[in-house]
Design a protein around this motif. Structure first.
Motif, PDB file in Angstrom:
ATOM      1  N   ILE A   8      33.389  37.568  55.613  1.00 33.05           N
ATOM      2  CA  ILE A   8      32.144  38.028  54.995  1.00 33.05           C
ATOM      3  C   ILE A   8      31.532  36.842  54.260  1.00 33.05           C
ATOM      4  N   GLU A   9      30.218  36.868  54.103  1.00 31.23           N
ATOM      5  CA  GLU A   9      29.553  35.723  53.472  1.00 31.23           C
ATOM      6  C   GLU A   9      29.573  35.786  51.956  1.00 31.23           C
ATOM      7  N   SER A  10      29.669  36.997  51.408  1.00 27.39           N
ATOM      8  CA  SER A  10      29.734  37.137  49.956  1.00 27.39           C
ATOM      9  C   SER A  10      30.287  38.510  49.615  1.00 27.39           C
ATOM     10  N   LEU A  11      30.621  38.720  48.355  1.00 24.16           N
ATOM     11  CA  LEU A  11      31.145  40.016  47.910  1.00 24.16           C
ATOM     12  C   LEU A  11      30.067  41.090  47.864  1.00 24.16           C
ATOM     13  N   GLU A  12      28.834  40.717  48.143  1.00 25.03           N
ATOM     14  CA  GLU A  12      27.774  41.718  48.268  1.00 25.03           C
ATOM     15  C   GLU A  12      28.081  42.675  49.421  1.00 25.03           C
ATOM     16  N   VAL A  13      28.808  42.179  50.428  1.00 26.81           N
ATOM     17  CA  VAL A  13      29.229  43.050  51.537  1.00 26.81           C
ATOM     18  C   VAL A  13      30.133  44.155  50.997  1.00 26.81           C
TER      19      VAL A  13
END
Length: 671
Positions: free
Chosen positions: A498-503
């Protein structure tokens, strides 16, 4: 209960739709939906999927897929009969009417019959595939009799009563500890006169909690009364369902001849021996071979596997999936399996409940080519097998994500549910940007890491014996919690998954909305939750909401008469997910039935009628089908003048009823 789990495709619909998941495409949404969607009836949308890798296969590989698909379809009748004793008789009446009726098909009664019959075909019987309530016809018995008379077909009085008498065959599976669940359930896993106490007494003492390699008792038989004694009618060649099983064996033998490698061939030969003998020891032997046969581009699932249909969690429904490896996607996702030990070591489980060595977890993204039995037309989107706990611990397991099925959903889905139930624009934007990836990653973590994690204390015994009818719900909650805990871990970013914890935040938003509200669209007002996945999601969501009240982790907001849930602290919510995971693993590891029952009954069963009514009111204008299923490609062998296969074509043009009639003519072997 299965320690594997299949996440039902309809489950993904609610999760992913609640996250607004829709992968981008160069085409317009309208064109995509038109290509993907076949038709809509009742609460169901029928879709198509593509098999992009088909033409990359060699002829030998195409033959293997074809033979495995035919083997799977040969057992289709079995699942109908397992679901209810009248299903096959009723299905044949519906097939006769659709094939031969030449009367008025514009009348209101015909349209009602047409919708009801499609629901029956979709559910593999007269009970709803998800709620398991009987599908009520909205036309009269006299009209149905007229239809049968016009096509010169008869139905037994008992089967006719099963359709129209509201007091008979009411629910396929009843999970209510206050009633005799065997007597109350309309499935065909148990014979006339068999009671829940009889079943419990029959299996009491048959399992040894100290046996390191226990079989799955009752998995492949019908328990009946014969001369006053309980007897298991085993599903095997020469036994119950023998005519269909002989056809499965016929096609499996052809598959052996074109197997990709010796391991694959050996597993297939052992599966044949299992079907011939009905031996559950042979079933375990097969599963060891199958789970370790990881080479090759073609794989399959075939057998009596999942126990969701049985209130006692013992008897398994027939199912088949044939799949082709998606090479690039599998390469990316195999990172999870390679890091399985890290996830186990860093989990919030009690130290004594962690596996010291996680073995043999393989993970692939695949393309479904054919599905049958309990896996169709409503399909899983993720699979982790085998279910027997000792095989998983010693030999490992296989996890797959059905990428083309997920892709078909994403093309047909839409953001309307998110826009209605999300608390604010920030949630909506996060869902639109990350929702599709969040859903895929949670599924992968659930299957690969979740079901492979944790261990049972020595001498405790299998969950099916210790946790009984609560085992499946608790296992699904446990696997979901593993996924929820780790989707907000920096390790996922470091691995490049994933690109960031926003996922992770997008998944948390959607999971809480779904668990506390949007999944209720599948229930009629006044019903409680009985399906294991729905119980699991509400259990998890309601527990963390309650436990987070003091710190205001999740805030319940009522605005303009509508309810919303706003996550105030994602990190604290992750901590709560970890605490619940630790407790459910303890329950499983120690076989703590009382604690397991208390969790499920307190948080996972009862539905707030006011919230339920609100959800139904808010969902109605959106006109969203709560359930999705598929029509499947048809395999067309191309022969030379000597009858040798020179190619196999895939055709995917059939309508839903057209496909159901095609299967009835070509893949029906129980009479």
């Amino acid at each position: 209960m299965k320690l594997h789990n299949m996440i039902a495709f309809s489950s993904l619909l609610a999760i992913a739709a609640a996250c607004g998941s829709k992968e981008k495409s160069t085409d317009s949404g309208e064109n995509i939906a038109a290509e993907t969607t076949v038709e809509r009836f009742a609460d169901i949308q029928i879709l198509r999927f593509e098999v992009p890798s088909w033409n990359k296969l060699s002829l030998k590989q195409k033959e293997l897929v074809y033979y495995l698909a035919q083997a799977g379809l040969a057992g289709r009748d079995i699942n109908y009969d397992q679901n209810n004793r009248f299903n096959l008789e009723i299905r044949r009446a519906l097939e006769a009417i659709h094939e031969k009726y030449t009367g008025d098909k514009t009348s209101a009664n015909w349209k009602k019959f047409d919708t009801w019959s499609k629901q029956v075909f979709f559910s593999n019987g007269i009970h709803h595939h998800y709620s398991m309530d009987k599908i009520k016809p909205t036309f009269g018995k006299s009209y149905f009799n007229q239809l049968m008379k016009s096509v010169e077909h008869n139905l037994s009085p008992e089967a006719l009563e099963a359709i129209f008498n509201p007091n008979l065959e009411k629910k396929r599976k009843v999970k209510d500890p206050n009633v005799d669940m065997i007597v109350a359930s309309a499935n065909n896993f148990y014979g006339e006169g068999v009671t829940q106490k009889m079943v419990e007494d029959f299996y009491k003492g048959k399992s040894d909690p100290n046996d390191p390699t226990p079989i799955e008792l009752g998995l492949n038989s019908t328990l009946i009364l014969k001369n006053g004694k309980l007897v298991e009618e085993v599903w095997k060649s020469g036994g119950k369902y023998g005519q269909a099983i002989d056809q499965i064996i016929f096609w499996l033998r052809k598959a052996v001849k074109v197997a990709e490698n010796d391991q694959q061939a050996k597993a297939l030969k052992t599966l044949i021996e299992y079907y011939k003998t009905g031996s559950l020891k042979k079933w375990d032997e097969y599963n060891v071979l199958w789970s370790t046969a990881t080479k090759g581009d073609i794989d399959y699932i075939n057998g009596f596997i999942e126990v969701y249909g049985d209130a006692m969690g013992k008897r398994a429904s027939y199912e088949s999936i044939v799949q082709i490896n998606d090479f690039e996607a599998s390469k990316r996702m195999s990172l999870l399996a390679k890091n399985a030990q890290w996830f186990e070591d860093n989990s919030p489980l009690l130290p004594e409940h962690k596996k010291k060595k996680v073995v043999g977890v393989s993970y692939k993204v695949v393309e479904a080519a054919s599905e049958s039995g309990d896996a169709a037309p409503s399909t899983p989107i993720g699979v982790n097998l085998p279910n027997n706990n000792w095989i998983r611990e010693i030999h490992g397991s296989k996890s797959v994500s059905l990428g083309n099925i997920i892709e078909a959903y994403n093309k047909a889905g839409g953001p309307a549910l998110t826009e209605e139930f999300a608390n604010d624009q920030e949630e909506i934007d996060r869902a639109n940007k990350y929702g599709a990836l969040a859903g895929k990653m949670h599924t992968a973590l659930h299957e690969v890491i979740g079901h492979a994690s944790g261990q049972i204390n020595p001498g405790v015994g299998q969950p099916a014996e210790t946790l009984l009818n609560y085992a499946s719900t608790l296992e699904e909650a446990r696997a979901d919690l593993v996924g929820l805990y780790y989707i907000m871990d920096q390790k996922m970013v470091d691995l490049g998954l994933i690109e960031s914890l926003e996922v992770g935040k997008a998944e948390y938003d959607g999971y809480i909305r779904n668990g506390l509200m949007t999944q209720l669209q599948r229930l009629e007002l006044g019903q409680n939750l009985e399906e294991e996945h729905m119980q699991n999601r509400q259990l998890v969501s309601a527990w963390v909401f309650e436990k987070g009240q003091k710190d205001k982790v999740i805030e319940k907001i009522v605005r303009n008469g509508k309810t919303y849930y706003d996550i105030k602290d994602y990190n604290k919510l992750r901590t709560l997910f970890g605490e619940l995971l630790r407790e459910i693993q303890r329950i499983k590891s120690e076989g703590d039935y009382k604690a397991g029952k208390n969790l499920v009954e307190t948080y996972g069963v009862k539905v707030d009628p006011k919230v339920h009514a609100e959800v139904l009111k808010r969902v109605k204008p959106l006109n969203i089908a709560p359930y999705n299923g598929f029509v499947y490609p048809v395999f067309v062998p191309v022969m030379d003048s000597k009858g040798k296969i020179t190619d196999i074509k895939l055709e995917n043009k059939q309508g839903f009823i057209e496909q159901m009639l095609h299967y009835g003519k070509n893949n029906s072997f129980l009479y």
